[in-house]
Scaffold this motif. Structure first.
Motif, short mmCIF file in Angstrom:
data_model
loop_
_atom_site.label_atom_id
_atom_site.label_comp_id
_atom_site.label_asym_id
_atom_site.label_seq_id
_atom_site.Cartn_x
_atom_site.Cartn_y
_atom_site.Cartn_z
N GLU A 1 -66.27 58.70 -21.33
CA GLU A 1 -65.15 58.17 -21.14
C GLU A 1 -65.00 56.89 -23.11
O GLU A 1 -63.88 57.32 -23.60
CB GLU A 1 -64.40 57.75 -20.51
N GLY A 2 -66.28 56.06 -22.73
CA GLY A 2 -66.47 55.31 -23.51
C GLY A 2 -66.59 56.02 -25.26
O GLY A 2 -65.49 55.77 -26.29
N GLU A 3 -67.51 56.98 -25.25
CA GLU A 3 -67.57 57.81 -26.18
C GLU A 3 -66.53 58.32 -26.71
O GLU A 3 -66.01 57.97 -28.01
CB GLU A 3 -68.82 58.60 -25.94
N ILE A 4 -65.38 59.28 -25.67
CA ILE A 4 -64.40 59.79 -26.71
C ILE A 4 -62.96 58.65 -27.29
O ILE A 4 -62.76 58.83 -28.46
CB ILE A 4 -63.60 60.76 -25.15
N ASP A 5 -63.61 57.64 -26.25
CA ASP A 5 -62.45 56.52 -26.64
C ASP A 5 -62.51 55.80 -27.82
O ASP A 5 -62.54 55.67 -29.34
CB ASP A 5 -62.07 54.56 -26.12
N LEU A 6 -64.08 56.01 -28.27
CA LEU A 6 -64.40 55.50 -29.23
C LEU A 6 -63.62 56.27 -30.29
O LEU A 6 -64.04 56.04 -31.67
CB LEU A 6 -65.88 55.19 -29.53
N ARG B 1 -68.21 69.23 -8.62
CA ARG B 1 -66.95 69.88 -8.96
C ARG B 1 -67.79 69.82 -10.78
O ARG B 1 -67.57 70.88 -11.58
CB ARG B 1 -65.15 69.43 -9.18
N ILE B 2 -68.29 68.63 -11.09
CA ILE B 2 -69.17 68.71 -12.69
C ILE B 2 -69.99 69.68 -12.03
O ILE B 2 -70.00 70.18 -13.18
CB ILE B 2 -69.52 67.76 -12.30
N ILE B 3 -71.27 69.90 -11.52
CA ILE B 3 -71.91 70.45 -11.49
C ILE B 3 -71.35 72.51 -11.66
O ILE B 3 -72.30 72.74 -12.38
CB ILE B 3 -72.84 70.52 -9.98
N THR C 1 -68.84 67.59 -29.83
CA THR C 1 -70.35 67.31 -28.72
C THR C 1 -69.60 66.71 -27.33
O THR C 1 -69.64 66.82 -25.97
CB THR C 1 -71.42 67.15 -29.53
N THR C 2 -68.66 65.84 -27.95
CA THR C 2 -68.11 64.78 -26.78
C THR C 2 -67.00 65.57 -25.99
O THR C 2 -66.87 65.30 -24.91
CB THR C 2 -67.95 63.66 -27.23
N MET C 3 -66.41 66.22 -26.48
CA MET C 3 -64.88 66.61 -26.06
C MET C 3 -65.67 68.00 -25.14
O MET C 3 -65.63 68.09 -23.83
CB MET C 3 -64.60 67.71 -26.92
N ASP D 1 -67.50 66.84 -17.71
CA ASP D 1 -67.35 66.00 -16.81
C ASP D 1 -65.93 64.92 -16.47
O ASP D 1 -66.15 64.78 -15.02
CB ASP D 1 -67.92 64.53 -17.51
N ASN D 2 -65.05 65.01 -16.86
CA ASN D 2 -63.44 65.16 -16.69
C ASN D 2 -63.02 65.59 -17.55
O ASN D 2 -62.21 64.61 -18.16
CB ASN D 2 -63.25 63.41 -16.45
N PRO D 3 -61.85 67.31 -17.25
CA PRO D 3 -60.95 66.95 -18.48
C PRO D 3 -59.99 66.07 -18.46
O PRO D 3 -59.36 67.08 -19.11
CB PRO D 3 -61.30 68.76 -17.90
N ARG D 4 -59.54 66.27 -17.07
CA ARG D 4 -58.66 65.00 -17.12
C ARG D 4 -58.04 63.79 -17.98
O ARG D 4 -57.13 63.20 -17.74
CB ARG D 4 -58.02 65.55 -15.28
N TYR D 5 -59.83 63.36 -18.28
CA TYR D 5 -59.62 61.98 -19.31
C TYR D 5 -58.57 62.16 -19.67
O TYR D 5 -58.74 62.57 -20.98
CB TYR D 5 -60.67 62.00 -19.28
#
Lengths: 331, 127
Positions: free
Chosen positions: A320-325, B42-44, B102-104, B110-114
């Protein structure tokens, strides 16, 4: 001290020792238990009147070995008294535990009625009016925090912006795990360090969960456990960090307010004109800090200090931190 | 090769069992902990499904960016060191594109709804 029955007797005695006119206590209930601190609620009869109180105390034993930067609970209580003197809304500290109380380190304060759960504050109709005014209120409050008398509090570290970045960098580098986005963010922060400005009191964890909110707005600021003297604008950046908006990302202040209102409140509270660039710096720092907090929490489990699905899973929230950065500095 | 059920099918079944049969029986702190455990399952599940493709793409981008070979951890260490030493400009478009992809990818597991992930996806798609 081991069982809550024992604890009730000890606490009852402590309350009678420290609070004139107090007779016994009742309804002792544990509210939260973190890795190193516990919060309990209870009732006391003081001069014939029922008072609801909160006990905040350490759990004893070894302090959490992973990067604890908490001040002692006695200092936390002292800071709340100084906050109150500066006009910051805080629960009233009733007394600090001493050795004779045999309850460990901690203090007792008044119970402030209200909500701390972000999702309720952001969704329930009863807080609709509060949501509209809270950004301004928080700005006013932070202006007052920055005026707090910090003299004679040895535990309160003086941390310049550069030192604050280095503190977090050292924690991150100790993990020896490559996060390219985090590396990029440190480069950005090094190149954009704020200069000038005053050194003043910063709460250090100014966000949802640490504010008690009622339908009339902010009622109290709690959890003064990681404060420092530094750039007071850091608190304004942290409360704007996306992770504390709980999904309402178009409302930068806690998912309920605008930066304009926050800054206007800060100015109205006597804090002076806010430099939005400086807040932006601390928001970038906040995103990075969140990532590293997640890495720290997961390590409490991974290093075997605390066995916890909750702690280990939060490691995956570092993204989350990485995405927001990337949203803030990756354009 | 392993026969069906696949690891993904097994973990999915366990997750659904926990969600539908275990969690409703629990209250308070245990219910909360169970929700977190379910989230981990669900992450796994998503990782088993998505990571082979994501990691292959990441490896391709890293080799292109760095001009070297190695396993994913080596390449990521190499990239991180280069950024730390200032050998790559932090506004390099290829670097930023790689980091966003990569981060996406991580977020999609990890959390597609973030909320930040949804925002980044919108901006990246529209460029």
């Amino acid at each position: 001290m081991k069982t809550s029955e024992n604890m009730e007797a000890l606490l009852s005695r402590a309350v009678q020792q420290h609070m004139p006119g107090a007779s016994g206590i009742s309804e002792l209930r544990r509210l939260t238990g973190g890795a190193s601190k516990e919060t309990w609620s209870f009732h006391a009869i003081v001069n014939g009147k029922d008072e609801k109180l909160i006990l905040r105390r350490g759990r004893g034993g070894d302090p959490d070995p992973v990067f604890t930067i908490d001040v002692s609970l006695a200092t936390e209580a002292l800071l709340m008294e100084r906050a109150s003197q500066a006009g910051v809304p805080v629960p009233e500290v009733k007394f600090v535990l001493n050795e004779i109380d045999r309850l460990g380190e901690g203090f007792v304060m008044s119970f402030v009625v209200g909500e701390t759960i972000a999702r309720k504050v952001l969704r329930d109709d009863k807080y609709a009016a509060a949501r509209d005014m809270m950004a301004f209120q928080l700005g006013e409050i932070l202006a007052k925090v920055a005026t707090m008398d910090t003299s004679g509090i040895d535990e309160l570290a003086r941390v310049t912006p550069a030192e604050q970045v280095d503190r977090v960098r050292n924690i991150y580098q100790s993990f020896d795990e490559p996060f390219a986005v985090i590396e990029l963010a440190f480069k950005w922060l090094d190149a954009h360090l704020p200069t000038g400005g005053k050194m003043a009191m910063a709460h250090g964890d100014f966000r949802h969960g640490n504010m008690i909110i009622g339908p009339d707005g902010v009622r109290a600021i709690i959890d003064w456990e990681i404060p420092h003297v530094g750039d007071p604008i850091e608190d304004l950046g942290w409360v704007c960090t996306n992770v504390w908006r709980f999904g309402v990302s178009d409302k930068p202040v806690g998912g309920f307010g605008t930066r304009e209102d926050l800054f206007a409140g800060y100015e109205a509270g006597g804090g002076g004109t806010v430099d939005p660039g400086r807040v932006h710096f601390w928001e970038v720092f906040g995103c990075l800090n969140w990532g590293i907090i997640c890495m720290m929490m997961t390590r409490r489990h991974l290093l075997g200090h605390t066995q916890s699905v909750e702690l280990v899973t939060i490691g995956r929230r570092a993204m989350e931190g990485e995405i927001d950065l990337l949203n803030l500095i990756g354009a | 090769m392993q026969n069906r059920p696949t690891a993904n099918e097994l973990i999915g079944a366990v997750a659904t069992f926990v969600e539908q049969n275990v969690m409703p029986e629990l209250e308070g702190a245990l219910n909360f902990q169970c929700r977190i455990a379910l989230n981990a399952l669900r992450i796994i599940e998503r990782e088993l499904e998505l990571s082979p493709g994501l990691e292959a793409d990441e490896m391709g981008r890293l080799m292109q960016l760095l001009g070297t070979e190695g396993d994913l951890e080596d390449l990521n260490r190499n990239l991180s060191q280069r950024i730390r030493k200032g050998e790559v400009a932090i506004d390099d478009p290829d670097l930023l594109d790689h980091l966003k992809q990569t981060t996406m990818g991580k977020a999609s597991i990890d959390n597609p709804r973030y909320s930040g992930y949804q925002d980044l996806k919108k901006h990246t798609d529209s460029n």
